[in-house]
Design a protein around this motif. Structure first.
Motif, PDB file in Angstrom:
ATOM      1  N   GLY A 109       0.809  -1.217   0.000  1.00 10.55           N
ATOM      2  CA  GLY A 109       0.000   0.000   0.000  1.00 10.55           C
ATOM      3  C   GLY A 109       0.839   1.263   0.000  1.00 10.55           C
ATOM      4  O   GLY A 109       0.530   2.239  -0.695  1.00 10.55           O
ATOM      5  N   LEU A 110       1.923   1.262   0.784  1.00  9.87           N
ATOM      6  CA  LEU A 110       2.815   2.431   0.806  1.00  9.87           C
ATOM      7  C   LEU A 110       3.417   2.680  -0.571  1.00  9.87           C
ATOM      8  O   LEU A 110       3.444   3.814  -1.063  1.00  9.87           O
ATOM      9  N   LEU A 111       3.892   1.615  -1.201  1.00  4.67           N
ATOM     10  CA  LEU A 111       4.518   1.769  -2.515  1.00  4.67           C
ATOM     11  C   LEU A 111       3.507   2.167  -3.581  1.00  4.67           C
ATOM     12  O   LEU A 111       3.817   2.955  -4.474  1.00  4.67           O
ATOM     13  N   ALA A 112       2.286   1.648  -3.485  1.00  3.61           N
ATOM     14  CA  ALA A 112       1.242   1.994  -4.464  1.00  3.61           C
ATOM     15  C   ALA A 112       0.785   3.443  -4.325  1.00  3.61           C
ATOM     16  O   ALA A 112       0.243   4.022  -5.264  1.00  3.61           O
ATOM     17  N   SER A 113       1.012   4.035  -3.162  1.00  4.76           N
ATOM     18  CA  SER A 113       0.575   5.421  -2.945  1.00  4.76           C
ATOM     19  C   SER A 113       1.599   6.452  -3.409  1.00  4.76           C
ATOM     20  O   SER A 113       1.345   7.646  -3.346  1.00  4.76           O
ATOM     21  N   LEU A 114       2.752   5.992  -3.884  1.00  8.99           N
ATOM     22  CA  LEU A 114       3.783   6.916  -4.357  1.00  8.99           C
ATOM     23  C   LEU A 114       3.461   7.443  -5.746  1.00  8.99           C
ATOM     24  O   LEU A 114       3.039   6.677  -6.617  1.00  8.99           O
ATOM     25  N   PRO A 115       3.681   8.724  -5.978  1.00  8.37           N
ATOM     26  CA  PRO A 115       3.518   9.237  -7.335  1.00  8.37           C
ATOM     27  C   PRO A 115       4.657   8.722  -8.218  1.00  8.37           C
ATOM     28  O   PRO A 115       5.765   8.503  -7.743  1.00  8.37           O
ATOM     29  N   SER A 116       4.370   8.494  -9.484  1.00  9.41           N
ATOM     30  CA  SER A 116       5.425   8.093 -10.415  1.00  9.41           C
ATOM     31  C   SER A 116       5.038   8.543 -11.824  1.00  9.41           C
ATOM     32  O   SER A 116       3.885   8.869 -12.090  1.00  9.41           O
ATOM     33  N   THR A 117       6.005   8.514 -12.727  1.00  9.14           N
ATOM     34  CA  THR A 117       5.754   8.978 -14.090  1.00  9.14           C
ATOM     35  C   THR A 117       4.823   8.043 -14.847  1.00  9.14           C
ATOM     36  O   THR A 117       4.064   8.492 -15.694  1.00  9.14           O
ATOM     37  N   HIS A 118       4.851   6.732 -14.546  1.00  5.96           N
ATOM     38  CA  HIS A 118       3.955   5.830 -15.271  1.00  5.96           C
ATOM     39  C   HIS A 118       2.527   5.859 -14.724  1.00  5.96           C
ATOM     40  O   HIS A 118       1.632   5.280 -15.303  1.00  5.96           O
ATOM     41  N   LYS A 119       2.290   6.587 -13.626  1.00  5.24           N
ATOM     42  CA  LYS A 119       0.931   6.754 -13.087  1.00  5.24           C
ATOM     43  C   LYS A 119       0.402   8.160 -13.370  1.00  5.24           C
ATOM     44  O   LYS A 119      -0.575   8.581 -12.781  1.00  5.24           O
ATOM     45  N   LYS A 120       1.060   8.877 -14.256  1.00  5.48           N
ATOM     46  CA  LYS A 120       0.707  10.272 -14.517  1.00  5.48           C
ATOM     47  C   LYS A 120      -0.764  10.396 -14.892  1.00  5.48           C
ATOM     48  O   LYS A 120      -1.268   9.688 -15.754  1.00  5.48           O
ATOM     49  N   GLY A 121      -1.453  11.281 -14.211  1.00  4.83           N
ATOM     50  CA  GLY A 121      -2.863  11.517 -14.472  1.00  4.83           C
ATOM     51  C   GLY A 121      -3.785  10.589 -13.695  1.00  4.83           C
ATOM     52  O   GLY A 121      -4.982  10.832 -13.625  1.00  4.83           O
ATOM     53  N   GLU A 122      -3.254   9.514 -13.135  1.00  5.17           N
ATOM     54  CA  GLU A 122      -4.066   8.591 -12.355  1.00  5.17           C
ATOM     55  C   GLU A 122      -4.150   9.063 -10.904  1.00  5.17           C
ATOM     56  O   GLU A 122      -3.236   9.704 -10.398  1.00  5.17           O
ATOM     57  N   LYS A 123      -5.240   8.719 -10.263  1.00  5.67           N
ATOM     58  CA  LYS A 123      -5.404   9.033  -8.848  1.00  5.67           C
ATOM     59  C   LYS A 123      -4.501   8.105  -8.030  1.00  5.67           C
ATOM     60  O   LYS A 123      -4.437   6.907  -8.296  1.00  5.67           O
ATOM     61  N   LEU A 124      -3.792   8.677  -7.055  1.00  2.00           N
ATOM     62  CA  LEU A 124      -2.925   7.865  -6.212  1.00  2.00           C
ATOM     63  C   LEU A 124      -3.759   6.970  -5.305  1.00  2.00           C
ATOM     64  O   LEU A 124      -4.819   7.369  -4.821  1.00  2.00           O
ATOM     65  N   GLU A 125      -3.286   5.758  -5.087  1.00  2.87           N
ATOM     66  CA  GLU A 125      -3.984   4.836  -4.193  1.00  2.87           C
ATOM     67  C   GLU A 125      -3.828   5.298  -2.750  1.00  2.87           C
ATOM     68  O   GLU A 125      -2.838   5.934  -2.395  1.00  2.87           O
ATOM     69  N   GLN A 126      -4.822   4.955  -1.959  1.00  6.23           N
ATOM     70  CA  GLN A 126      -4.772   5.251  -0.524  1.00  6.23           C
ATOM     71  C   GLN A 126      -5.015   3.961   0.236  1.00  6.23           C
ATOM     72  O   GLN A 126      -5.726   3.076  -0.242  1.00  6.23           O
ATOM     73  N   ILE A 127      -4.431   3.869   1.415  1.00  6.02           N
ATOM     74  CA  ILE A 127      -4.721   2.751   2.295  1.00  6.02           C
ATOM     75  C   ILE A 127      -5.983   3.136   3.051  1.00  6.02           C
ATOM     76  O   ILE A 127      -6.022   4.184   3.692  1.00  6.02           O
ATOM     77  N   PRO A 128      -7.045   2.314   2.966  1.00  7.13           N
ATOM     78  CA  PRO A 128      -8.304   2.690   3.631  1.00  7.13           C
ATOM     79  C   PRO A 128      -8.163   2.729   5.153  1.00  7.13           C
ATOM     80  O   PRO A 128      -7.286   2.091   5.725  1.00  7.13           O
ATOM     81  N   GLY A 129      -9.039   3.499   5.806  1.00 15.02           N
ATOM     82  CA  GLY A 129      -9.062   3.553   7.266  1.00 15.02           C
ATOM     83  C   GLY A 129      -7.940   4.382   7.845  1.00 15.02           C
ATOM     84  O   GLY A 129      -7.291   5.158   7.156  1.00 15.02           O
ATOM     85  N   SER A 130      -7.714   4.206   9.144  1.00 11.86           N
ATOM     86  CA  SER A 130      -6.652   4.936   9.819  1.00 11.86           C
ATOM     87  C   SER A 130      -5.971   4.029  10.838  1.00 11.86           C
ATOM     88  O   SER A 130      -6.495   2.987  11.226  1.00 11.86           O
ATOM     89  N   VAL A 131      -4.804   4.445  11.276  1.00  8.45           N
ATOM     90  CA  VAL A 131      -4.024   3.676  12.246  1.00  8.45           C
ATOM     91  C   VAL A 131      -4.778   3.675  13.576  1.00  8.45           C
ATOM     92  O   VAL A 131      -5.216   4.730  14.044  1.00  8.45           O
ATOM     93  N   PRO A 132      -4.937   2.503  14.210  1.00  3.31           N
ATOM     94  CA  PRO A 132      -5.652   2.465  15.490  1.00  3.31           C
ATOM     95  C   PRO A 132      -4.834   3.088  16.619  1.00  3.31           C
ATOM     96  O   PRO A 132      -3.604   3.143  16.543  1.00  3.31           O
ATOM     97  N   ALA A 133      -5.526   3.552  17.632  1.00  3.59           N
ATOM     98  CA  ALA A 133      -4.850   4.082  18.822  1.00  3.59           C
ATOM     99  C   ALA A 133      -4.079   2.949  19.499  1.00  3.59           C
ATOM    100  O   ALA A 133      -4.515   1.792  19.453  1.00  3.59           O
ATOM    101  N   PRO A 134      -2.942   3.252  20.120  1.00  2.00           N
ATOM    102  CA  PRO A 134      -2.144   2.198  20.768  1.00  2.00           C
ATOM    103  C   PRO A 134      -2.907   1.371  21.804  1.00  2.00           C
ATOM    104  O   PRO A 134      -2.617   0.205  22.000  1.00  2.00           O
ATOM    105  N   ASN A 135      -3.904   1.970  22.444  1.00  2.00           N
ATOM    106  CA  ASN A 135      -4.683   1.227  23.444  1.00  2.00           C
ATOM    107  C   ASN A 135      -5.905   0.534  22.837  1.00  2.00           C
ATOM    108  O   ASN A 135      -6.714  -0.035  23.555  1.00  2.00           O
ATOM    109  N   GLN A 136      -6.051   0.579  21.511  1.00  2.00           N
ATOM    110  CA  GLN A 136      -7.188  -0.048  20.831  1.00  2.00           C
ATOM    111  C   GLN A 136      -6.733  -0.903  19.646  1.00  2.00           C
ATOM    112  O   GLN A 136      -7.389  -0.943  18.610  1.00  2.00           O
ATOM    113  N   LEU A 137      -5.611  -1.593  19.797  1.00  2.00           N
ATOM    114  CA  LEU A 137      -5.110  -2.438  18.720  1.00  2.00           C
ATOM    115  C   LEU A 137      -6.017  -3.648  18.540  1.00  2.00           C
ATOM    116  O   LEU A 137      -6.507  -4.210  19.519  1.00  2.00           O
ATOM    117  N   PRO A 138      -6.240  -4.054  17.295  1.00  2.00           N
ATOM    118  CA  PRO A 138      -7.107  -5.206  17.047  1.00  2.00           C
ATOM    119  C   PRO A 138      -6.479  -6.510  17.548  1.00  2.00           C
ATOM    120  O   PRO A 138      -5.271  -6.601  17.752  1.00  2.00           O
TER     121      PRO A 138
END
Length: 191
Positions: A109-138
């Motif tokens: 996911g991190l690598l897919a979210s990087l801009p690059s020349t071969h993705k020009k004009g395409e929307k960058l991917e995002q990792i869905p959701g957000s990082v959980p709080a340290p006291n609420q880890l799954p």
């Protein structure tokens, strides 16, 4: 701007980046065997610091860098450990991280979210959701709530670090990219 008093002398106010460059130079003069860097630099200071660190590395210095900047990792690293929620989720040589057939879905996911020349004009991917709080880890895999390849096993069990190739470990039940992308993989839908 900073103004420091040191041994009864006052240093002139200088920008934080220049202060960091001075401190790296001071570090180089003492020739330590190991240095640890948390990477929070502006662009101007970054290039100067990278040159200094590269010089240290060529002289045999071991450098540990903590950064979110994948460009710095691509330029400077030999070995990489990717962390999520305080756990190493993948550890490998730089080449395997950036182009290997195995990976952790977070690394992918991190690598897919990087801009690059071969993705020009395409929307960058995002990792869905957000990082959980340290006291609420799954319960299971810490990345499972955000993973587009998760299965019930991922939600229930925490995967160990699996050795998937020489020098590469991945904390995922499905480290082979082709397997988890296949239609046979019984993934749950992540929105």
């Amino acid at each position: 701007m900073y103004k420091w008093k040191h041994r009864f002398k006052t240093l002139l106010p200088i920008a934080a980046g220049y202060l960091l460059i001075f401190l790296v130079g001071k570090l180089c003069s003492h020739n330590p065997g190991l240095s640890l860097w948390q990477w929070l630099l502006d662009t101007d200071s970054r290039n100067v610091i990278l040159d200094l660190l590269d010089s240290l590395h060529r002289d045999g210095q071991t450098i540990i860098m903590i950064t979110h900047d994948l460009g710095v990792i691509a330029q400077m690293a030999d070995d990489v450990a990717v962390m999520y929620c305080g756990h190493i989720v993948e550890q490998a040589k730089k080449k395997a991280i950036f182009s290997g057939e195995y990976s952790h879905p977070y690394t992918e996911g991190l690598l897919a979210s990087l801009p690059s020349t071969h993705k020009k004009g395409e929307k960058l991917e995002q990792i869905p959701g957000s990082v959980p709080a340290p006291n609420q880890l799954p319960k299971g895999c810490k990345f499972a709530p955000r993973c587009k390849y998760r299965t019930p096993k991922c939600i229930e069990e925490e995967p160990p670090l699996f050795s998937v190739a020489e020098g590469q470990q991945v904390r995922c039940f499905y480290p082979w990219k082709e397997e988890r992308r296949s239609a046979k993989h019984e993934k749950l839908i992540v929105r």
